[in-house]
Write a protein that holds these residues in place. Structure first.
Motif, mmCIF file in Angstrom:
data_model
loop_
_atom_site.group_PDB
_atom_site.id
_atom_site.type_symbol
_atom_site.label_atom_id
_atom_site.label_comp_id
_atom_site.label_asym_id
_atom_site.label_seq_id
_atom_site.Cartn_x
_atom_site.Cartn_y
_atom_site.Cartn_z
ATOM 1 N N ASP A 54 -83.506 -1.272 12.269
ATOM 2 C CA ASP A 54 -84.054 -2.532 12.755
ATOM 3 C C ASP A 54 -84.219 -2.434 14.269
ATOM 4 O O ASP A 54 -83.723 -1.497 14.901
ATOM 5 N N TYR A 55 -84.885 -3.450 14.842
ATOM 6 C CA TYR A 55 -85.123 -3.451 16.282
ATOM 7 C C TYR A 55 -83.816 -3.676 17.044
ATOM 8 O O TYR A 55 -82.947 -4.422 16.583
ATOM 9 N N PRO A 56 -83.647 -3.064 18.218
ATOM 10 C CA PRO A 56 -82.413 -3.236 18.986
ATOM 11 C C PRO A 56 -82.338 -4.602 19.664
ATOM 12 O O PRO A 56 -83.343 -5.087 20.201
ATOM 13 N N TYR A 57 -81.178 -5.220 19.608
ATOM 14 C CA TYR A 57 -80.965 -6.450 20.372
ATOM 15 C C TYR A 57 -81.097 -6.131 21.848
ATOM 16 O O TYR A 57 -80.625 -5.088 22.324
ATOM 17 N N GLY A 58 -81.737 -7.043 22.580
ATOM 18 C CA GLY A 58 -81.929 -6.828 24.012
ATOM 19 C C GLY A 58 -83.230 -6.127 24.329
ATOM 20 O O GLY A 58 -83.566 -5.926 25.496
ATOM 21 N N THR A 66 -79.016 0.450 10.988
ATOM 22 C CA THR A 66 -78.190 -0.738 10.751
ATOM 23 C C THR A 66 -76.815 -0.352 10.213
ATOM 24 O O THR A 66 -76.670 0.665 9.526
ATOM 25 N N ASP A 120 -75.870 1.690 15.095
ATOM 26 C CA ASP A 120 -75.248 0.466 15.609
ATOM 27 C C ASP A 120 -73.837 0.803 16.105
ATOM 28 O O ASP A 120 -73.081 1.520 15.445
#
Length: 242
Positions: A54-58, A66, A120
């Motif tokens: 999934d796309y990275p936070y930030g 994931t 992650d």
């Protein structure tokens, strides 16, 4: 028959490891010396589209693996393999021959192959050890896992036909390997060194040791500087007769 070493590999691309069914490693598997199993991380995801990234936070480029499928796959394999969980990533200790020797003495190993921009951060608490092949970027952990597993397995007694097959190779003794020659005795006006044709085993041993020392000193000074030189080594380097 159970192998002397059991390796379970968690990967998104299990088909990449089919080459372990061939050649020396394939023969060792058939003989029950080693056991190599691959497990598709995608089989453990609860995402209906079988996504494992999934796309990275930030923000930022790329995708991140994931935590759910990784953690669930590790937990499941741990039920059948009690070995340490090894992750192949850039934070790890550089993998070398000494590491291969040590890992080859274990009974069980679990290897996790990362992909995309990494895993992650919350998965790391399930990782026991991390190794890197060096300061360069690969397309996935599978590319690092293949040479790593090969180097570990070939150190196990019975995988190679003779112990000399690895004991005299480059890096095993901390040196690069001495020059090798085979038939014909002369090729393009270049002859095999006379000492190798002499049948004098002690002179051949000394010549090979000297050549290994010289080649390592010139081509891998970093290895040479780590070497604990014996009295014979120092004498060989000064001896112009060999």
């Amino acid at each position: 028959m159970a192998g002397r070493l059991k390796i379970d590999i968690l990967t998104l691309f299990p088909e990449m490891f089919e080459l372990f069914n061939l050649s020396i490693i394939g023969r060792a598997k058939k003989n029950g010396i080693i056991e190599i199993n691959t497990h598709n991380i995608r089989d453990y995801t609860i995402d209906k589209h079988k996504k494992t990234d999934d796309y990275p936070y930030g923000g930022g480029a790329g995708m991140v693996m994931t935590p759910q499928p990784l953690v669930d796959s590790i937990r499941d394999i741990k039920k059948r393999n009690k070995g340490k969980v090894i992750f192949l990533g850039p934070r790890g200790k550089t993998f070398d021959q000494e590491t291969a020797k040590e890992l080859s003495t274990r009974e069980e190993i679990i290897i996790v192959c990362g992909h995309y921009e990494g895993i992650d951060e919350r998965v790391y608490k399930y990782i026991d050890e991390e190794y890197s092949l060096g300061d360069f970027v690969l397309t996935g952990g599978e590319m690092a896992c293949i040479p790593m597993v090969d180097s570990i397995c070939r150190m196990i007694p019975g995988v190679l036909s003779k112990s000399e097959s690895y004991e005299e190779e480059s890096f095993y003794s901390g040196l690069l390997e001495y020059p090798q020659y085979t038939r014909p005795e002369e090729f393009e006006n270049e002859k095999v060194p006379e000492v190798l044709l002499s049948g004098h085993h002690e002179n051949i041993r000394k010549w090979r040791r000297k050549q290994a020392l010289k080649i390592t000193k010139v081509r891998r000074k970093d290895l040479f500087d780590k070497l604990t030189m014996t009295k014979e080594d120092k004498k060989l380097l000064k001896d112009d007769q060999l």
